[in-house]
Design an enzyme around this catalytic site. Structure first.
Site, PDB file in Angstrom:
ATOM      1  N   PRO A   1     -28.637  -4.580 -23.564  1.00 55.47           N
ATOM      2  CG  PRO A   1     -26.997  -6.214 -23.235  1.00 55.47           C
ATOM      3  CD  PRO A   1     -27.574  -5.301 -24.284  1.00 55.47           C
TER       4      PRO A   1
ATOM      5  CB  CYS B   1      -0.132 -10.225   9.339  1.00 61.70           C
ATOM      6  SG  CYS B   1      -1.262 -10.026  10.727  1.00 61.70           S
TER       7      CYS B   1
ATOM      8  CG  HIS C   1      -2.153  -6.360   7.158  1.00 62.28           C
ATOM      9  ND1 HIS C   1      -1.986  -7.457   6.352  1.00 62.28           N
ATOM     10  CD2 HIS C   1      -2.696  -6.808   8.297  1.00 62.28           C
ATOM     11  CE1 HIS C   1      -2.417  -8.531   6.986  1.00 62.28           C
ATOM     12  NE2 HIS C   1      -2.862  -8.162   8.167  1.00 62.28           N
TER      13      HIS C   1
ATOM     14  CD  GLU D   1      -0.812  -5.853   3.266  1.00 64.37           C
ATOM     15  OE1 GLU D   1       0.188  -5.508   3.925  1.00 64.37           O
ATOM     16  OE2 GLU D   1      -1.561  -6.798   3.595  1.00 64.37           O
TER      17      GLU D   1
HETATM   18  N1  GLN Z   1      -3.933 -15.465  11.907  1.00 62.90           N
HETATM   19  C1  GLN Z   1      -3.024 -14.533  12.453  1.00 62.90           C
HETATM   20  C2  GLN Z   1      -3.612 -13.782  13.643  1.00 62.90           C
HETATM   21  O1  GLN Z   1      -4.798 -13.711  13.781  1.00 62.90           O
HETATM   22  C3  GLN Z   1      -2.538 -13.532  11.411  1.00 62.90           C
HETATM   23  C4  GLN Z   1      -3.607 -12.656  10.890  1.00 62.90           C
HETATM   24  C5  GLN Z   1      -3.208 -11.985   9.619  1.00 62.90           C
HETATM   25  O2  GLN Z   1      -2.270 -12.394   8.953  1.00 62.90           O
HETATM   26  N2  GLN Z   1      -3.941 -10.952   9.220  1.00 62.90           N
HETATM   27  O3  GLN Z   1      -2.868 -13.243  14.416  1.00 62.90           O
END
Ligand code: GLN
Length: 543
Positions: A189, A381, A515, A517
């Site tokens: 391959p 979030c 976020h 993370e």
């Molecule tokens: N759905 C939610 C918003 O748009 C949270 C988005 C998310 O968790 N990234 O505010």
């Protein structure tokens, strides 16, 4: 002089080209070079922002607000270099740029074609913003032979000629499968894949061969002979038990030395790999273990929560413990499964980001469990929004509390953001705005209350974190929520958008609108994840 390393993949997809690029960049960086990694995605979406996590895995958001491929997360985690909008380009964006120019009349009557117009646009993306960089690594998504990737292959072939001799090389990542019945590794391959690549005018300089079993010297020589590379340039890449062990493993196999040799660079500094040795020591010799329950929607595909998975692992590194993650489908709790039975064994509960109503009542039930049972809780979030709705319903007496994301409501504790300030000025949105690229995206500052739990965790009262959301907690509900014990401890600098909520009377209860993370690194764990795992360690001693 900026040098370019073009990385292609062959035989099958999911070979880990992104990790390979990130690891090679980390090795070059460990030798003192400045690096940047770019990803070219051959699909026609303008960015992955509107794609389902099941199609594409996580959408990684950069400081400058780009919604990008999850490989950019690996790049940042391995190098610490913040990715930018210009580091991820899809074919869709290339065509969007070209068609905009065509409509403006920029082509002065010319017929617009794949060669040279599409390839020129790709080349311009590859070369942009790289002045102060020693090595730019460009990863081409997809597999050699895909119809979609042809313009990209042609563009890098041309670039190799456009650049000075010795200014660019090609690395091809392939698979050397093990056939159990024959008890052999098979090189065919790889041979076919390289033949396909050379038919496009690209002769690889280095082959990185993914394999489950060690590659015998005879097979290495055979691949070299048939694929027209030096035997030393055939680098075996055995499956690794940890992604953070990959840089050291590739170094031991000679990858970075071979790359430097291909460029004709002599006398490069020896890489310092202490950072990676320390991470591996923490991973391989944990002093304990905690279990974190992540209650979400896309639990069938771990790639959908890639950065979250890594950030939790980094929190474990910070505390020298192993973090076991239990992915729990929030919908189970809506179908009658007992929340307590699932969550009682957890040392921490995390409700991650997400979209849409499905599973939301299960998430709210999980928040309630964590609050009532004093289990460390982290809401990210959508997870923060659920924590606010739970608090409104069960500690502030607002039974109808909901979010406008889930439909009309008389108590919009969470609602659509219609106006906010960004670096570019006032942003305005309505319910009718396009979905792609219109969320509150990228880095925004927040001000933390001086004596809050989170200010203590961050060690500062001014932070900047990355956002990706369309809805926000409604600051009009601050008073009843705070009376119920949920304190708004982080706000946008103008005081209008709630960024962080916390329960000071709980062992660890934090919800964040952003976020965190996305910014955690194995060698620099995010403070919130380090602190959450520390709280989980304390919890594990109680149960
Ligand atoms: N759905 C939610 C918003 O748009 C949270 C988005 C998310 O968790 N990234 O505010």
């Amino acid at each position: 002089m900026t040098r370019y390393i073009f990385i292609t993949g062959g035989v099958v997809s999911s070979l880990g080209k992104g990790l390979m690029a990130a690891s090679l960049a980390a090795l070059l960086q460990a030798r003192g070079y400045r690096v940047r990694i770019r990803k070219f995605d051959p699909y026609l979406n303008v960015d992955p922002g509107t794609m389902s996590p099941y199609q594409h895995g996580e959408v990684y958001v950069t400081d400058d607000g780009a919604e990008t491929d999850l490989d950019l997360g690996h790049y940042e985690r391995f190098t610490g270099v913040s990715a930018r909008q210009s580091d991820n380009v899809t074919q869709g964006r290339v065509y969007q740029t070209i068609i905009t120019k065509e409509r403006r009349g920029d082509y002065l009557g010319a017929t617009v074609q794949v060669i040279p117009h599409v390839t020129d646009e790709i080349k311009a993306f590859a070369l942009a913003d790289t002045d102060d960089i020693d090595f730019v690594l460009c990863e081409i998504g997809g597999t050699v032979g895909d119809i979609e990737s042809l313009p990209f292959m042609e563009a890098i072939r041309q670039l190799h000629n456009d650049l000075d001799r010795g200014q660019s090389i090609f690395v091809h990542v392939t698979l050397v499968p093990y056939i159990a019945a024959a008890g052999e590794l098979k090189t065919k391959p790889t041979q076919h894949s390289v033949r396909e690549l050379t038919s496009l005018g690209i002769q690889p300089d280095i082959l990185l061969c993914r394999c489950e079993h060690p590659l015998p010297e005879s097979e290495r020589r055979k691949i070299a002979l048939f694929c027209n590379v030096r035997p030393e340039a055939v680098i075996p890449a055995l499956d690794a038990s940890s992604i953070y062990g990959v840089p050291a493993q590739y170094h031991a196999e000679g990858l970075d030395a071979e790359v430097l040799r291909a460029f004709g660079i002599e006398g490069a500094p020896v890489p310092s790999l202490e950072r990676w040795d320390d991470i591996m020591d923490r991973q391989q010799n944990p002093e304990g273990e905690v279990t974190i329950g992540v209650v979400g929607k896309y639990v069938g595909l771990p790639d959908a929560y890639k950065s979250l998975h890594e950030a939790l692992t980094h929190g474990g590194f910070a505390n020298r413990v192993k973090v076991k993650i239990k992915w729990i489908d929030a919908e189970l709790f809506e179908k009658g499964d007992d929340v307590a039975a699932f969550l009682e064994p957890m040392h921490g509960i995390l409700v991650p980001g997400g979209f849409g109503v499905r599973g939301s009542e299960g998430k709210i039930a999980s928040v309630r469990f964590a609050r009532e049972r004093n289990v460390p809780f982290f809401g990210i979030c959508l997870g923060m929004q659920m924590a606010c709705i739970e608090g409104a319903r069960n500690t502030a007496g607002i039974a109808a509390a909901s979010t406008t994301e889930f439909g009309e409501t008389s108590e919009p504790v969470v609602g659509l953001i219609t106006e906010w300030m960004s670096a570019e000025g006032l942003q305005k949105r309505t319910a009718e705005t396009d979905l792609g690229g219109t969320m509150r995206l990228g880095a925004y500052p927040a001000k933390l209350t001086g004596n809050s739990v989170v200010a203590g965790i961050y060690g500062t009262d001014e932070i900047s974190e990355r956002h990706r959301h369309r809805y926000e907690v409604n600051a009009g509900y601050r008073e009843p929520l705070e009376k119920g014990g949920l304190i708004f401890s982080g706000m946008s600098p103008d005081g209008t958008l709630p960024e962080i909520v916390e329960r000071p009377d709980h062992p660890w209860f934090v919800g964040v609108q952003f976020h965190p993370e996305l910014k955690s690194k194995p060698f620099d764990p995010h403070p919130l994840f380090a602190s959450f795992i520390e709280a989980a360690v304390k919890q594990s001693r109680l149960v």
